[in-house]
Design an enzyme around this catalytic site. Structure first.
Site, PDB file in Angstrom:
ATOM      1  N   LEU A 192       0.861  -1.169   0.000  1.00 34.69           N
ATOM      2  CA  LEU A 192       0.000   0.000   0.000  1.00 34.69           C
ATOM      3  C   LEU A 192       0.903   1.225   0.000  1.00 34.69           C
ATOM      4  O   LEU A 192       1.986   1.203   0.589  1.00 34.69           O
ATOM      5  CB  LEU A 192      -0.898   0.034   1.238  1.00 34.69           C
ATOM      6  CG  LEU A 192      -1.959  -1.069   1.377  1.00 34.69           C
ATOM      7  CD1 LEU A 192      -2.693  -0.903   2.706  1.00 34.69           C
ATOM      8  CD2 LEU A 192      -2.928  -1.061   0.226  1.00 34.69           C
ATOM      9  N   ASP A 193       0.458   2.292  -0.646  1.00 37.15           N
ATOM     10  CA  ASP A 193       1.234   3.529  -0.603  1.00 37.15           C
ATOM     11  C   ASP A 193       1.399   3.994   0.839  1.00 37.15           C
ATOM     12  O   ASP A 193       0.583   3.671   1.705  1.00 37.15           O
ATOM     13  CB  ASP A 193       0.534   4.631  -1.401  1.00 37.15           C
ATOM     14  CG  ASP A 193       0.439   4.305  -2.886  1.00 37.15           C
ATOM     15  OD1 ASP A 193       1.250   3.500  -3.369  1.00 37.15           O
ATOM     16  OD2 ASP A 193      -0.453   4.858  -3.551  1.00 37.15           O
ATOM     17  N   LYS A 194       2.427   4.772   1.080  1.00 40.48           N
ATOM     18  CA  LYS A 194       2.709   5.270   2.421  1.00 40.48           C
ATOM     19  C   LYS A 194       1.478   5.881   3.075  1.00 40.48           C
ATOM     20  O   LYS A 194       1.160   5.584   4.233  1.00 40.48           O
ATOM     21  CB  LYS A 194       3.825   6.320   2.356  1.00 40.48           C
ATOM     22  CG  LYS A 194       4.110   7.021   3.679  1.00 40.48           C
ATOM     23  CD  LYS A 194       5.154   8.115   3.513  1.00 40.48           C
ATOM     24  CE  LYS A 194       5.357   8.865   4.821  1.00 40.48           C
ATOM     25  NZ  LYS A 194       6.360   9.957   4.693  1.00 40.48           N
TER      26      LYS A 194
END
Length: 336
Positions: free
Chosen positions: A162-164
Site C-alpha cells: 500500500l502507498d505510504k
C-alpha cells in the site's frame, strides 16, 4: 490475536550517505592497489572494480568526502585518471541500504494471525518497504521484530504493498510456501481487494463504472504514473470497478475494486475520470475536510487460505481522519 472466523473486523483506532558518527566497529579501512588492467580509468570506475559491493554513486560520495585517497595525490576527484601501481585506501561506512533490513519494534495492528500468514491493518504514514528516503521505520522493519523467522523470507513475507499514505489491510506470508501461493493468487486475481475513497466533485451518471485504462510511468513526470497509450509508451493494462456509495455537494464517497495491481492504480484512474482523491496533490487533488493525506483506505480483503483452503474475509473500519472528513462533508459510511 488469533481468530478462525470468516469475517474479522479491525477497530478504529538516491543512495545518500548519512551524516552521523559511526562507531569504530562500523568502519572498515581497506587498502587499494591499482593493477595494470585498471590503468587509465577514471577513479570512480576503478573503485567499482575494486569495491564491487558498493554502487558507483555511493563511491563517488566517498571520494567527495575525502574518504578515498591515493598516495601520490593529496586530494582526489571521481574523474581523476588512475595509474598502474597507485596505492591508497578507502574508508567504508555502512550504506543506508545495508542498515535497512533490521528489526525495529513497533506497534502493529494485527487483525488475524496464524503460523502461515498475518493480516495487518496498516496506518497512513507507514512506509511498507525500505526505499530511498525511508531506509528505516518501515513495516518490513516491524515485521522483522515481530517474527524472528521473517528474516528468512523475501521482503519479510510482504506480497503486496500500500502507498505510504494509504491505510488499510495487507496480507503477509510467514512461510515461503504460503508466500509463493499468495503471489500466484494475486496474479490470478483470486485475492479480492476493495478500497474506500473520498474524491473531489459530485458524481454524475451511473452509480457504477468500470475504468479499463492502461497505466505506465508518466512520460512528462517520472515521479508519477499516468494513463498511457500503449502504442507510444510503456505500461500495463489496468482495470478498476468504481461504485458510488454516497454523493455530496463537495465530493463523493466511492468503493473501488481492483482487478489489477498497478502502482497508484486507483489514484490514477480516479483522476482520469475527473474525480481526484481528496488531498492527493500528486494527481490533482487538494487538501480538504481536514485531510492531509490521500483519502484512500483498503477496507476489505478476501482470500482463500493457501493451507487450510478456508474462504476468509477481513474488514477494517475507516480510520478517524477519514471518518472526520466524511462528517465534515455531510457524508457517512456504514461498514456493515
Amino acid at each position: 490475536m488469533k481468530n478462525s472466523g470468516l469475517i474479522i473486523s479491525s477497530g478504529h483506532d538516491n543512495e545518500d550517505l548519512e551524516d552521523r558518527s559511526d562507531t569504530e566497529s562500523e568502519l572498515e579501512l581497506r587498502p587499494l592497489f591499482i593493477g595494470s588492467h585498471l590503468h587509465g580509468l577514471r577513479f570512480d570506475q576503478a573503485l567499482v572494480e575494486l569495491v564491487p559491493e558498493f554502487s558507483r554513486s555511493y563511491l563517488q560520495q566517498l571520494i567527495q568526502r575525502g574518504a578515498v585517497t591515493l598516495d601520490r595525490l593529496s586530494a582526489c576527484k571521481a574523474s581523476t585518471r588512475v595509474r598502474a601501481g597507485d596505492c591508497g585506501s578507502i574508508e567504508l561506512r555502512p550504506t543506508p541500504q545495508s542498515q535497512a533490513f533490521k528489526a525495529e519494534a513497533m506497534a502493529l495492528d494485527i487483525v488475524y494471525e496464524d503460523e502461515h500468514l498475518l493480516i495487518i491493518n496498516k496506518p497512513a504514514g507507514l512506509v511498507v518497504h525500505p526505499a530511498p528516503g525511508n531506509w528505516s521505520g518501515t513495516l518490513l522493519n516491524g515485521l522483522l521484530a515481530f517474527d524472528a523467522k521473517a528474516v528468512n523470507m523475501p521482503r519479510a513475507g510482504i506480497v503486496h504493498r500500500l502507498d505510504k499514505d494509504t491505510s488499510g489491510l495487507m496480507v503477509v506470508a510467514r512461510t515461503r510456501q504460503v508466500m509463493d501461493a499468495l503471489i500466484r493468487a494475486i496474479a490470478a486475481r483470486d485475492v479480492g481487494r476493495q478500497y474506500l475513497a473520498l474524491a473531489h466533485h459530485r458524481w454524475v451518471g451511473s452509480d457504477s463504472r468500470r475504468v479499463d485504462l492502461p497505466i505506465g510511468r508518466d512520460p512528462r513526470n517520472r515521479l508519477r504514473m499516468a494513463v498511457v497509450d500503449l502504442a507510444k509508451n510503456a505500461g500495463k493494462e489496468a482495470c478498476t470497478d468504481i461504485e458510488l456509495l454516497q454523493n455530496g455537494d463537495q465530493g463523493c464517497l466511492v468503493r473501488c475494486t481492483l482487478h489489477t495491481g498497478r502502482t497508484h492504480q486507483i489514484r490514477v484512474h480516479m483522476a482520469a475520470i475527473g474525480h481526484p482523491l481528496v488531498a492527493d496533490e500528486l494527481y490533482g487533488g487538494a487538501a480538504a475536510a481536514d485531510l492531509q493525506r490521500q483519502a484512500l483506505h483498503a477496507f476489505r480483503l478476501a482470500l482463500v487460505h493457501p493451507v487450510t483452503q478456508q474462504a476468509m474475509v477481513f474488514r477494517a473500519e475507516l480510520p478517524h481522519d477519514l471518518s472526520l472528513a466524511l462528517s465534515l462533508w455531510g457524508l457517512s459510511y456504514n461498514c456493515a
